[in-house]
Design a protein around this motif. Structure first.
Motif, PDB file in Angstrom:
ATOM      1  N   SER A 102      45.185  -3.007  38.367  1.00  0.00           N
ATOM      2  CA  SER A 102      45.638  -2.117  37.305  1.00  0.00           C
ATOM      3  C   SER A 102      44.824  -2.394  36.039  1.00  0.00           C
ATOM      4  O   SER A 102      44.284  -3.491  35.879  1.00  0.00           O
ATOM      5  N   SER A 103      44.761  -1.413  35.162  1.00  0.00           N
ATOM      6  CA  SER A 103      44.010  -1.535  33.907  1.00  0.00           C
ATOM      7  C   SER A 103      42.565  -1.913  34.179  1.00  0.00           C
ATOM      8  O   SER A 103      41.972  -2.718  33.463  1.00  0.00           O
ATOM      9  N   LEU A 104      41.980  -1.327  35.193  1.00  0.00           N
ATOM     10  CA  LEU A 104      40.631  -1.669  35.614  1.00  0.00           C
ATOM     11  C   LEU A 104      39.547  -0.975  34.811  1.00  0.00           C
ATOM     12  O   LEU A 104      38.390  -1.380  34.860  1.00  0.00           O
ATOM     13  N   GLU A 105      39.918   0.048  34.068  1.00  0.00           N
ATOM     14  CA  GLU A 105      38.917   0.846  33.355  1.00  0.00           C
ATOM     15  C   GLU A 105      38.520   0.264  31.998  1.00  0.00           C
ATOM     16  O   GLU A 105      37.509   0.658  31.438  1.00  0.00           O
ATOM     17  N   GLY A 106      39.271  -0.683  31.494  1.00  0.00           N
ATOM     18  CA  GLY A 106      38.992  -1.235  30.169  1.00  0.00           C
ATOM     19  C   GLY A 106      37.856  -2.238  30.165  1.00  0.00           C
ATOM     20  O   GLY A 106      37.417  -2.716  31.209  1.00  0.00           O
ATOM     21  N   ASN A 107      37.390  -2.560  28.981  1.00  0.00           N
ATOM     22  CA  ASN A 107      36.298  -3.517  28.820  1.00  0.00           C
ATOM     23  C   ASN A 107      36.774  -4.950  28.650  1.00  0.00           C
ATOM     24  O   ASN A 107      35.960  -5.873  28.687  1.00  0.00           O
ATOM     25  N   THR A 108      38.073  -5.143  28.447  1.00  0.00           N
ATOM     26  CA  THR A 108      38.558  -6.477  28.133  1.00  0.00           C
ATOM     27  C   THR A 108      39.641  -6.963  29.093  1.00  0.00           C
ATOM     28  O   THR A 108      39.505  -7.999  29.716  1.00  0.00           O
ATOM     29  N   ARG A 109      40.716  -6.246  29.193  1.00  0.00           N
ATOM     30  CA  ARG A 109      41.852  -6.756  29.959  1.00  0.00           C
ATOM     31  C   ARG A 109      41.867  -6.212  31.385  1.00  0.00           C
ATOM     32  O   ARG A 109      41.228  -5.208  31.689  1.00  0.00           O
ATOM     33  N   ARG A 110      42.616  -6.891  32.227  1.00  0.00           N
ATOM     34  CA  ARG A 110      42.871  -6.486  33.599  1.00  0.00           C
ATOM     35  C   ARG A 110      44.307  -6.876  33.907  1.00  0.00           C
ATOM     36  O   ARG A 110      44.849  -7.812  33.331  1.00  0.00           O
ATOM     37  N   ALA A 111      44.917  -6.159  34.847  1.00  0.00           N
ATOM     38  CA  ALA A 111      46.314  -6.439  35.163  1.00  0.00           C
ATOM     39  C   ALA A 111      46.539  -6.458  36.671  1.00  0.00           C
ATOM     40  O   ALA A 111      45.746  -5.919  37.447  1.00  0.00           O
ATOM     41  N   ILE A 112      47.637  -7.082  37.020  1.00  0.00           N
ATOM     42  CA  ILE A 112      48.113  -7.081  38.394  1.00  0.00           C
ATOM     43  C   ILE A 112      49.495  -6.447  38.368  1.00  0.00           C
ATOM     44  O   ILE A 112      50.386  -6.920  37.651  1.00  0.00           O
ATOM     45  N   ASP A 113      49.672  -5.374  39.114  1.00  0.00           N
ATOM     46  CA  ASP A 113      50.979  -4.745  39.258  1.00  0.00           C
ATOM     47  C   ASP A 113      51.624  -5.268  40.528  1.00  0.00           C
ATOM     48  O   ASP A 113      51.045  -5.165  41.616  1.00  0.00           O
ATOM     49  N   PHE A 114      52.808  -5.844  40.383  1.00  0.00           N
ATOM     50  CA  PHE A 114      53.583  -6.322  41.518  1.00  0.00           C
ATOM     51  C   PHE A 114      54.718  -5.335  41.756  1.00  0.00           C
ATOM     52  O   PHE A 114      55.464  -5.011  40.835  1.00  0.00           O
ATOM     53  N   HIS A 115      54.842  -4.867  42.990  1.00  0.00           N
ATOM     54  CA  HIS A 115      55.897  -3.932  43.369  1.00  0.00           C
ATOM     55  C   HIS A 115      56.953  -4.666  44.193  1.00  0.00           C
ATOM     56  O   HIS A 115      56.693  -5.751  44.738  1.00  0.00           O
ATOM     57  N   GLU A 116      58.113  -4.055  44.308  1.00  0.00           N
ATOM     58  CA  GLU A 116      59.187  -4.655  45.084  1.00  0.00           C
ATOM     59  C   GLU A 116      58.688  -4.946  46.504  1.00  0.00           C
ATOM     60  O   GLU A 116      58.065  -4.103  47.142  1.00  0.00           O
ATOM     61  N   GLY A 117      58.941  -6.156  46.956  1.00  0.00           N
ATOM     62  CA  GLY A 117      58.539  -6.547  48.303  1.00  0.00           C
ATOM     63  C   GLY A 117      57.143  -7.133  48.404  1.00  0.00           C
ATOM     64  O   GLY A 117      56.766  -7.652  49.455  1.00  0.00           O
ATOM     65  N   ASP A 118      56.341  -7.053  47.327  1.00  0.00           N
ATOM     66  CA  ASP A 118      54.995  -7.625  47.351  1.00  0.00           C
ATOM     67  C   ASP A 118      55.077  -9.138  47.487  1.00  0.00           C
ATOM     68  O   ASP A 118      55.961  -9.782  46.926  1.00  0.00           O
ATOM     69  N   ARG A 119      54.116  -9.678  48.211  1.00  0.00           N
ATOM     70  CA  ARG A 119      53.971 -11.127  48.305  1.00  0.00           C
ATOM     71  C   ARG A 119      52.871 -11.545  47.347  1.00  0.00           C
ATOM     72  O   ARG A 119      51.867 -10.861  47.221  1.00  0.00           O
ATOM     73  N   ILE A 120      53.068 -12.671  46.714  1.00  0.00           N
ATOM     74  CA  ILE A 120      52.084 -13.194  45.765  1.00  0.00           C
ATOM     75  C   ILE A 120      51.151 -14.146  46.495  1.00  0.00           C
ATOM     76  O   ILE A 120      51.607 -15.055  47.176  1.00  0.00           O
TER      77      ILE A 120
END
Length: 141
Positions: A102-120
């Motif tokens: 997530s937030s892959l289009e920016g020049n600085t930040r990046r994110a990880i979206d965790f959904h219900e049932g996702d394993r880390i």
């Protein structure tokens, strides 16, 4: 870090207390996921500083958990269908496990979206957290 700050941190007080309050209730899957993420952050960096920022009516005055070490590392936010972990300098980090989704289009930040049932992928997430800390500490000197 002052001795009193270290004692407060060890006792789970001071800046960590609002984070404790925000993720201490088992609540729904989002609260459980955020608590799990928090535990992994603390395992990856025992010297991390936790605090809550940006309290406002739109987030029920809970605020946003923020983790820092020589600068901000990441934030954790809960939304209706996702728990978002945003790395402030994520675009500068290697992500060999491709955790960023997530937030892959920016020049600085990046994110990880965790959904219900996702394993880390705990090993990969801890490596990413350590890389963020290393980036911060390399720029702090």
């Amino acid at each position: 870090m002052k001795k009193s700050d270290m004692q407060e941190k060890a006792n789970g007080s001071a800046p960590s207390r609002p984070v404790d309050e925000g993720v201490s209730d088992p609540g729904d899957w989002r609260d459980q996921m955020l608590a799990r993420i928090r535990m992994l952050i603390r395992q990856a960096d025992p010297d991390v500083v936790e605090e809550v920022k940006w309290r406002k009516p739109s987030n029920a005055m809970r605020g946003v958990p923020v983790w820092s070490h020589d600068g901000m590392i990441c934030t954790g936010e809960t939304y209706k269908n996702v728990v978002k972990m945003t790395f402030v300098k994520g675009a500068s980090l290697e992500d060999p496990a491709h955790l960023f989704n997530s937030s892959l289009e920016g020049n600085t930040r990046r994110a990880i979206d965790f959904h219900e049932g996702d394993r880390i992928d705990e090993k990969a997430l801890k490596a990413l957290i350590r890389a963020a800390v290393a980036l911060n500490t390399s720029r702090a000197g």
